[in-house]
Structures are given as C-alpha cells and as structure tokens.
Design a protein around this motif. Structure first.
Motif, mmCIF file in Angstrom:
data_model
loop_
_atom_site.group_PDB
_atom_site.id
_atom_site.type_symbol
_atom_site.label_atom_id
_atom_site.label_comp_id
_atom_site.label_asym_id
_atom_site.label_seq_id
_atom_site.Cartn_x
_atom_site.Cartn_y
_atom_site.Cartn_z
ATOM 1 N N TRP A 70 3.108 12.674 -3.167
ATOM 2 C CA TRP A 70 2.751 12.001 -4.409
ATOM 3 C C TRP A 70 1.365 12.433 -4.863
ATOM 4 O O TRP A 70 0.613 13.039 -4.104
ATOM 5 C CB TRP A 70 2.836 10.489 -4.275
ATOM 6 C CG TRP A 70 1.823 9.828 -3.389
ATOM 7 C CD1 TRP A 70 0.661 9.224 -3.764
ATOM 8 C CD2 TRP A 70 1.898 9.666 -1.960
ATOM 9 N NE1 TRP A 70 0.001 8.702 -2.688
ATOM 10 C CE2 TRP A 70 0.735 8.953 -1.560
ATOM 11 C CE3 TRP A 70 2.819 10.050 -0.982
ATOM 12 C CZ2 TRP A 70 0.475 8.628 -0.243
ATOM 13 C CZ3 TRP A 70 2.555 9.718 0.337
ATOM 14 C CH2 TRP A 70 1.406 9.019 0.699
ATOM 15 N N PHE A 71 1.067 12.132 -6.122
ATOM 16 C CA PHE A 71 -0.191 12.524 -6.748
ATOM 17 C C PHE A 71 -0.987 11.275 -7.127
ATOM 18 O O PHE A 71 -0.409 10.251 -7.515
ATOM 19 C CB PHE A 71 0.056 13.377 -7.998
ATOM 20 C CG PHE A 71 0.897 14.594 -7.745
ATOM 21 C CD1 PHE A 71 0.331 15.752 -7.231
ATOM 22 C CD2 PHE A 71 2.258 14.590 -8.025
ATOM 23 C CE1 PHE A 71 1.090 16.882 -6.987
ATOM 24 C CE2 PHE A 71 3.035 15.710 -7.799
ATOM 25 C CZ PHE A 71 2.454 16.861 -7.276
ATOM 26 N N VAL A 72 -2.300 11.393 -7.042
ATOM 27 C CA VAL A 72 -3.197 10.295 -7.404
ATOM 28 C C VAL A 72 -4.306 10.856 -8.279
ATOM 29 O O VAL A 72 -5.036 11.760 -7.858
ATOM 30 C CB VAL A 72 -3.800 9.625 -6.153
ATOM 31 C CG1 VAL A 72 -4.738 8.490 -6.571
ATOM 32 C CG2 VAL A 72 -2.708 9.108 -5.229
ATOM 33 N N ARG A 73 -4.421 10.346 -9.495
ATOM 34 C CA ARG A 73 -5.511 10.785 -10.384
ATOM 35 C C ARG A 73 -6.697 9.866 -10.224
ATOM 36 O O ARG A 73 -6.562 8.639 -10.273
ATOM 37 C CB ARG A 73 -5.053 10.811 -11.841
ATOM 38 C CG ARG A 73 -6.196 11.107 -12.816
ATOM 39 C CD ARG A 73 -5.722 11.402 -14.201
ATOM 40 N NE ARG A 73 -5.316 12.787 -14.398
ATOM 41 C CZ ARG A 73 -6.161 13.798 -14.591
ATOM 42 N NH1 ARG A 73 -7.476 13.583 -14.584
ATOM 43 N NH2 ARG A 73 -5.717 15.019 -14.778
ATOM 44 N N GLY B 79 0.812 -1.215 0.000
ATOM 45 C CA GLY B 79 0.000 0.000 0.000
ATOM 46 C C GLY B 79 0.842 1.260 0.000
ATOM 47 O O GLY B 79 2.046 1.232 0.229
ATOM 48 N N PRO B 80 0.211 2.415 -0.247
ATOM 49 C CA PRO B 80 0.976 3.659 -0.417
ATOM 50 C C PRO B 80 1.680 4.151 0.836
ATOM 51 O O PRO B 80 2.767 4.708 0.748
ATOM 52 C CB PRO B 80 -0.084 4.659 -0.904
ATOM 53 C CG PRO B 80 -1.385 4.089 -0.480
ATOM 54 C CD PRO B 80 -1.228 2.606 -0.515
ATOM 55 N N TRP B 81 1.056 3.971 2.028
ATOM 56 C CA TRP B 81 1.689 4.531 3.227
ATOM 57 C C TRP B 81 3.011 3.839 3.531
ATOM 58 O O TRP B 81 4.039 4.497 3.723
ATOM 59 C CB TRP B 81 0.750 4.433 4.428
ATOM 60 C CG TRP B 81 1.398 4.915 5.692
ATOM 61 C CD1 TRP B 81 2.061 4.175 6.620
ATOM 62 C CD2 TRP B 81 1.494 6.276 6.130
ATOM 63 N NE1 TRP B 81 2.550 4.974 7.602
ATOM 64 C CE2 TRP B 81 2.225 6.264 7.342
ATOM 65 C CE3 TRP B 81 1.024 7.485 5.630
ATOM 66 C CZ2 TRP B 81 2.490 7.429 8.053
ATOM 67 C CZ3 TRP B 81 1.297 8.643 6.341
ATOM 68 C CH2 TRP B 81 2.022 8.610 7.534
ATOM 69 N N ARG C 11 -5.662 -2.287 7.485
ATOM 70 C CA ARG C 11 -6.372 -1.206 6.812
ATOM 71 C C ARG C 11 -5.869 -1.144 5.379
ATOM 72 O O ARG C 11 -4.930 -0.427 5.058
ATOM 73 C CB ARG C 11 -6.078 0.111 7.531
ATOM 74 C CG ARG C 11 -6.605 0.161 8.945
ATOM 75 C CD ARG C 11 -7.999 0.767 8.973
ATOM 76 N NE ARG C 11 -8.006 2.086 8.400
ATOM 77 C CZ ARG C 11 -7.577 3.169 9.042
ATOM 78 N NH1 ARG C 11 -7.089 3.083 10.265
ATOM 79 N NH2 ARG C 11 -7.635 4.352 8.454
ATOM 80 N N GLU C 12 -6.470 -1.892 4.469
ATOM 81 C CA GLU C 12 -5.969 -1.966 3.109
ATOM 82 C C GLU C 12 -6.180 -0.672 2.342
ATOM 83 O O GLU C 12 -5.485 -0.399 1.378
ATOM 84 C CB GLU C 12 -6.672 -3.119 2.356
ATOM 85 C CG GLU C 12 -6.383 -4.488 2.942
ATOM 86 C CD GLU C 12 -4.916 -4.880 2.813
ATOM 87 O OE1 GLU C 12 -4.216 -4.278 1.989
ATOM 88 O OE2 GLU C 12 -4.482 -5.765 3.546
ATOM 89 N N ASP C 13 -7.170 0.176 2.761
ATOM 90 C CA ASP C 13 -7.436 1.378 1.995
ATOM 91 C C ASP C 13 -6.303 2.381 2.094
ATOM 92 O O ASP C 13 -6.027 3.143 1.178
ATOM 93 C CB ASP C 13 -8.751 2.033 2.455
ATOM 94 C CG ASP C 13 -8.719 2.382 3.946
ATOM 95 O OD1 ASP C 13 -8.039 1.645 4.691
ATOM 96 O OD2 ASP C 13 -9.363 3.372 4.331
ATOM 97 N N LEU C 14 -5.601 2.392 3.229
ATOM 98 C CA LEU C 14 -4.459 3.274 3.381
ATOM 99 C C LEU C 14 -3.150 2.541 3.168
ATOM 100 O O LEU C 14 -2.084 3.087 3.358
ATOM 101 C CB LEU C 14 -4.446 3.911 4.785
ATOM 102 C CG LEU C 14 -5.448 5.034 5.009
ATOM 103 C CD1 LEU C 14 -5.357 5.511 6.433
ATOM 104 C CD2 LEU C 14 -5.229 6.176 4.038
ATOM 105 N N GLY C 15 -3.241 1.250 2.796
ATOM 106 C CA GLY C 15 -2.021 0.495 2.562
ATOM 107 C C GLY C 15 -1.305 0.186 3.846
ATOM 108 O O GLY C 15 -0.087 0.229 3.894
ATOM 109 N N LEU C 16 -2.022 -0.152 4.914
ATOM 110 C CA LEU C 16 -1.392 -0.371 6.205
ATOM 111 C C LEU C 16 -1.234 -1.849 6.486
ATOM 112 O O LEU C 16 -1.287 -2.278 7.623
ATOM 113 C CB LEU C 16 -2.220 0.298 7.306
ATOM 114 C CG LEU C 16 -2.433 1.791 7.088
ATOM 115 C CD1 LEU C 16 -3.182 2.385 8.249
ATOM 116 C CD2 LEU C 16 -1.123 2.498 6.895
#
Length: 353
Positions: free
Chosen positions: A84-87, A65-67, A166-171
C-alpha cells in the motif's frame, strides 16, 4: 547422456516450481494509488506474482491500524504480501508487509503535489523499483524490512510487565478492536415473472458483511402490486421476498469488483380478486408462500471510501408459486402460472460502515 538429461529435467522442474505464481494484494485508496499501481505492474511484470487490487479506505484509517488491517486483507485473499501507499505532504511511502516472517518494508520518495509532472513521474518510478525489490525478496524467501512484533494487550490497572499497544504501527489487539467490513444497501429491483409482460418492480433494502473471503448479505424486497385484468376479473397480485446470499469475489479492477454467489429465501404472494361480471364469484383474498433459490452475479463500483454502486443479475428458481385460475362447471381453467425461473435485475447504493 542420460545423466545430463536428468540434470536438465531437474533444472526445468526447479524452475517451474520457483516460477509458480503467488498473490500479493495492493490496497488502492485513491486515483494516485491507481497510477502508482500501474508503475509497479510495469516494473514487476517479469516476477511470478499476481497483483490483486483491493479498493477501499486507506489501511491507516482502520481502528486496529495498518498492520492488522493488512494482515486481515492477506487472509481474505490468501496472499503472501500486502502492498500500500501512504502520502505525507510531498512524499509518498510504499509499504510491503510479509506475514510469515512479519517483516514490513518501507521506502519513501518525493513526488510533489502534481501527478503527471516530471517530479511525480521520477518519484513514482523510484517507488515502483523499490516495490519490485521487496516483491522479489518475498519471492526468494528473504523478505526485506524490519520485523514487526505484535504487542500484548494493555495490562489492566495493577498489572506490571505488559507493554502498551504499538499504535504507530497499528498493533492494537484485534480482539479489542474487531473490524469487519459492513455495509447497507438501498435501491430498486425489477423481475420478469410470467404473470404480466412487465413483471414486477419495487424497492430492495439489505445489509451485508464480509468476515473473510465470502460476502454474506440479507435483503428484503417489496414490490408494487401488479393488476391482472380480463373480461371476468381484476386480480391484484403482490410479491414480497426475504432472502440470504453468499458470494465470492472472483474478479477485480481498480474500483470494480465482480462477485458470484448463491441465495435462498422465501416469497410471499398476496392475491385480491374483484369480479367484473355478475356470473363470476370472486374468491376471498389469499396469501401463499413460495421457496426461492438460485445463482447471482454482482458488480460493485466503489465511488469513494464510504459509498459505492452495485448492480446484480439473479436467476431465481421458485418452488410452490401460485397458479391463477377459474373454476367453470367444476373444471379449472388456468389464467397464469408464472415462470419457474425468473431473471431479476437490481441496482442499489452501497454505504460502507
């Protein structure tokens, strides 16, 4: 008067400490990210922050994940924050992660689908201003955003009271999903060795990994045998090498990275001699091992998330290289000893795994 001078000295000292530059890493995954980074640089030029570029795949594409991917990136560059940027459709989010306080700042703006348009330019400036505010808050020691808590690893069956990742925050747990940058290389090399005017050329195959700031690689070089001919003999000289290298990136642009390193390895020389006259007795085929070491510069150009091109220039020091010579009436006559230091150029395709 001396008291006022002391106050001025203290003020100047405090300003110099506050203005000490610090590092923030910016993940660049597309041409649009590069354009947005230019806007952020313009808005934050008055801040004492160095924006280091890290080109590669989007942080959201990593398994952990991103974090956690951003946290690894910060550790690799010794940075206080990662941006970072996310489209998402017509919107783009800028995210700034600060890891001492574990805060994640997020701000979105509508940029549309046409970079360079008025709508895109307006939204880009809004994101750049938001990023500046987040970087200024990090500089002041009061980061903006929500606190991110790393969830414990998921409990096995029968365990209670353990929250799922917490998969939504990449944890997700970094131990459960180890992700170290790994790549393979395949290409060609050429070196001037002093045995012939053209030196030798061949193929190079390698593998590399970057567990931290240092890049580690191992490579094998296979060369086309060179033919050395004179009036008495024809010698076929082969050279094959295996080596390990450690390098440290020291310069980076949007998609270009420059690395300096050192290497150590061994070269296997093979020799086969054919007599061209009756009075010459050819020596039997032989093999010799030489030690290789030296510095190297590499430049890597990322052409995409999975593919890159890498050029290298090394100065190889050879210890124990063979000397070709004749034995005439009990005396040795040298035919060529090669160079003790030889330059080598390499050009390889890089595939990131």
């Amino acid at each position: 008067m001396s008291f006022a001078a002391a106050l001025l000295l203290v003020a100047l000292s405090s300003s110099s400490v506050a203005a000490e530059p610090w590092t923030a890493v910016v993940r660049v995954a597309s041409d649009e990210d590069t354009a947005l980074l230019g806007r952020v640089r313009g808005q934050s030029s008055d801040l004492p922050v160095r924006l280091e570029v890290s080109s590669g795949a989007p942080l959201g594409g990593f398994r952990e994940g991103p974090w956690l991917a951003a946290e690894r990136l910060a550790g690799r560059h010794q940075a206080r924050a990662v941006l970072w940027f996310v489209r998402e459709g017509s919107d783009v989010r800028v995210q700034v992660a600060e890891f001492d306080s574990r805060r994640l700042f997020t701000r979105a703006a509508r940029l549309g689908q046409s970079p360079g348009s008025l709508e895109w330019s307006t939204g880009a400036e809004a994101l750049a201003l938001a990023a500046r505010s987040a970087l200024r808050a990090v500089e002041a020691g009061a980061p903006l955003g929500v606190v991110v808590e790393v969830a414990p690893r998921q409990a096995s069956s029968g365990e209670e009271g353990v929250a799922p990742p917490r998969e939504d925050l990449g944890l997700a747990s970094a131990e459960a999903h180890p992700a170290r940058p790994l790549w393979l290389t395949l290409g060609g090399h050429a070196a001037l060795d002093g045995y012939t005017r053209m030196g030798h050329q061949g193929l190079v195959v390698g593998v590399g990994v970057q567990p931290g700031r240092w890049r580690l690689r191992a490579q094998v070089l296979a060369s086309v045998p060179a033919r050395l001919r004179d009036a008495r003999t024809e010698v076929t000289l082969g050279q094959h090498a295996a080596s390990v290298w450690a390098g440290l990136p020291w310069a980076a642009a949007a998609r270009l990275e420059v690395e300096a390193g050192l290497g150590l390895g061994a070269v296997v020389f093979t020799r086969r001699t054919q007599a061209l006259t009756e009075e010459v007795e050819a020596a039997p085929p032989g093999t010799m091992l030489a030690l290789l070491m030296g510095p190297e510069l590499r430049a890597r150009w990322r052409m995409g998330a999975r593919v890159g091109l890498e050029a290298s220039l090394a100065a190889e020091v050879l210890l124990g290289r063979p000397e070709l010579r004749y034995a005439i009436d009990g005396n040795f006559v040298s035919r060529g000893a090669g160079w003790s230091v030889r330059p080598r150029l390499g050009l390889v395709m890089v595939v990131f795994l």
